[in-house]
Scaffold this motif. Structure first.
Motif, PDB file in Angstrom:
ATOM      1  N   SER A  16       0.866  -1.183   0.000  1.00  0.00           N
ATOM      2  CA  SER A  16       0.000   0.000   0.000  1.00  0.00           C
ATOM      3  C   SER A  16       0.899   1.228   0.000  1.00  0.00           C
ATOM      4  N   ILE A  18       1.175   5.083   0.422  1.00  0.00           N
ATOM      5  CA  ILE A  18       0.399   6.120   1.109  1.00  0.00           C
ATOM      6  C   ILE A  18       1.039   7.476   0.837  1.00  0.00           C
ATOM      7  N   ILE A  46      -3.027   4.944  -1.943  1.00  0.00           N
ATOM      8  CA  ILE A  46      -3.937   5.733  -1.116  1.00  0.00           C
ATOM      9  C   ILE A  46      -3.428   7.173  -1.091  1.00  0.00           C
ATOM     10  N   ILE A  48      -4.158  10.995   0.108  1.00  0.00           N
ATOM     11  CA  ILE A  48      -4.931  11.756   1.092  1.00  0.00           C
ATOM     12  C   ILE A  48      -4.764  13.237   0.823  1.00  0.00           C
ATOM     13  N   ARG A  83      -1.160  10.543   7.120  1.00  0.00           N
ATOM     14  CA  ARG A  83      -0.512   9.231   6.996  1.00  0.00           C
ATOM     15  C   ARG A  83      -1.214   8.184   7.865  1.00  0.00           C
ATOM     16  N   ASP A  85      -4.359   8.108   8.593  1.00  0.00           N
ATOM     17  CA  ASP A  85      -5.578   7.715   7.867  1.00  0.00           C
ATOM     18  C   ASP A  85      -5.243   6.661   6.815  1.00  0.00           C
ATOM     19  N   GLY A  86      -4.108   6.850   6.133  1.00  0.00           N
ATOM     20  CA  GLY A  86      -3.694   5.881   5.127  1.00  0.00           C
ATOM     21  C   GLY A  86      -3.365   4.527   5.732  1.00  0.00           C
ATOM     22  N   ILE A  87      -2.676   4.529   6.863  1.00  0.00           N
ATOM     23  CA  ILE A  87      -2.331   3.264   7.540  1.00  0.00           C
ATOM     24  C   ILE A  87      -3.594   2.498   7.913  1.00  0.00           C
ATOM     25  N   ALA A  90      -5.170   0.924   4.791  1.00  0.00           N
ATOM     26  CA  ALA A  90      -4.327   0.069   3.950  1.00  0.00           C
ATOM     27  C   ALA A  90      -4.668  -1.412   4.101  1.00  0.00           C
ATOM     28  N   LEU A  95       3.641  -1.513   3.865  1.00  0.00           N
ATOM     29  CA  LEU A  95       3.287  -0.103   3.758  1.00  0.00           C
ATOM     30  C   LEU A  95       4.478   0.660   3.185  1.00  0.00           C
ATOM     31  N   PHE A  97       5.539   4.802   2.072  1.00  0.00           N
ATOM     32  CA  PHE A  97       5.130   6.198   2.159  1.00  0.00           C
ATOM     33  C   PHE A  97       5.874   7.009   1.106  1.00  0.00           C
ATOM     34  N   ARG A 180       3.007  -4.462   7.353  1.00  0.00           N
ATOM     35  CA  ARG A 180       1.831  -3.844   7.971  1.00  0.00           C
ATOM     36  C   ARG A 180       1.444  -4.533   9.280  1.00  0.00           C
TER      37      ARG A 180
END
Length: 355
Positions: A16, A18, A46, A48, A83, A85-87, A90, A95, A97, A180
């Motif tokens: 994922s 982010i 993802i 944001i 971030r 919110d993304g976690i 996911a 993960l 970033f 994750r």
């Protein structure tokens, strides 16, 4: 918070990606396309939008038809909250970033995936390019930063030669993947009270709970360092203390992995002295409301600290600027350092006006 739901299919994405976005309309397309054009396709992306006030959201929405993309549009709450919110959303095994004004190599995901086929390590880290850009987005310098490759555990730690580059690499989040499950099970999130050096705080927790990590020598991430379009900046004395905290957290990461070496203290001293240099830039290069006398008072408080004096003794100069720093800080010559900083900042501003 509004989000655009996507059909994900039965297969869990490998990673994922982010990416928080805030007022980067001129760069965000490049960042998004550098992910969408990856040779490896099994990812979710993802994005944001953290309350952008420019046209960033309109640009992001152009990509919503891609089933791998989820767009979250929310009120501004800072990069750490974005971030997080993304976690929470996911679904990937790992993960990753990304900053919305950077880019990655076309094989970034593929190279990282390649090294997780046979082993599922808790963290991965790759090299990166630091790219210095001028006001017209022309690259003035590209610096590769990498470490020796290998898979390491706390029982068999790396035998790196500790230097400023290795400490820098450990602190960033965008050149790493995190399993994750480790992040979720240990409740690791970004501190939403921090929007400065928050990545080091996150990494300190991630390294604590990771049992192993893998290092790739490949430089796969492009970290863009752009020249400011304005010299106006708010001076905050506490920024220096935050820099020192970041140095200590990087040091603690190496200690956690058994890398307590004589060179470590010298590197810490180097970073501390260069934090003083950054403090000078913040005081004298950027415009603020302080008088010259007030600036000297702030500078003297910093260089007269016992910890600063202790570390400047360990500091090994690499060039003439370093030698000036060692002399003026070691002799507590705050006024002299202030004059030098004023002259330097004046020259920089004149050059900026000319070119």
């Amino acid at each position: 918070m509004n989000e655009s739901p996507k059909e994900r299919g039965a297969q869990m994405p490998k990673v994922s990606v982010i990416m928080p976005v805030y007022n980067v309309e001129q760069y965000v397309d490049q960042a998004i396309n550098s992910i969408l054009n990856q040779s490896f396709k099994n990812f979710e992306f993802i994005i944001i939008n953290d309350g952008s006030t420019d046209h960033s959201l309109e640009r992001i929405k152009k990509y919503q038809d891609d089933s791998r993309i989820t767009v979250i549009d929310k009120e501004n709450a800072g990069v750490s909250a974005a971030r997080n919110d993304g976690i929470k959303m996911a679904k990937g095994i790992y993960l990753s970033f990304m900053d919305s004004d950077d880019e990655v190599e076309p094989n970034f995901l593929a190279k990282m995936v390649e090294h997780t086929k046979n082993i599922q390590v808790d963290m991965l880290m790759c090299g990166y390019y630091v790219e210095h850009l001028d006001e017209k987005e022309g690259m003035t310098k590209q610096v590769p930063v990498r470490m020796r490759a290998g898979t390491f555990t706390k029982e068999h730690p790396p035998d790196w030669e500790v230097d400023a580059n290795s400490l820098a690499m450990l602190g960033y989040i965008w050149n790493k993947w995190y399993r994750r499950q480790v992040i979720i099970e240990n409740h690791i999130l970004f501190n939403e009270e921090m929007n400065f050096l928050e990545d080091i705080d996150f990494n300190a927790a991630a390294y604590k709970y990771a049992e192993d990590f893998l290092v790739l020598e490949n430089c796969l991430y492009h970290y863009k360092r752009r020249r400011r379009t304005t010299l106006v900046s708010t001076f905050r004395e506490e920024d220096f203390d935050m820099q020192l905290q970041s140095i200590l957290k990087r040091k603690s990461i190496l200690q956690e992995w058994g890398l307590e070496t004589p060179q470590l203290e010298q590197v810490v001293a180097y970073l501390h002295v260069h934090a003083v240099k950054g403090f000078c830039v913040n005081l004298f290069l950027n415009e603020n409301q302080l008088t010259f006398t007030q600036k000297c008072e702030y500078l003297n408080k910093v260089i007269e600290r016992p910890l600063t004096q202790e570390r400047v003794k360990l500091f090994i100069p690499q060039n003439i600027v370093d030698r000036i720093l060692k002399l003026t800080i070691g002799k507590k010559m705050g006024y002299a350092l202030a004059i030098i900083s004023t002259f330097y900042s004046t020259q920089r501003k004149v050059l900026k006006m000319k070119f």
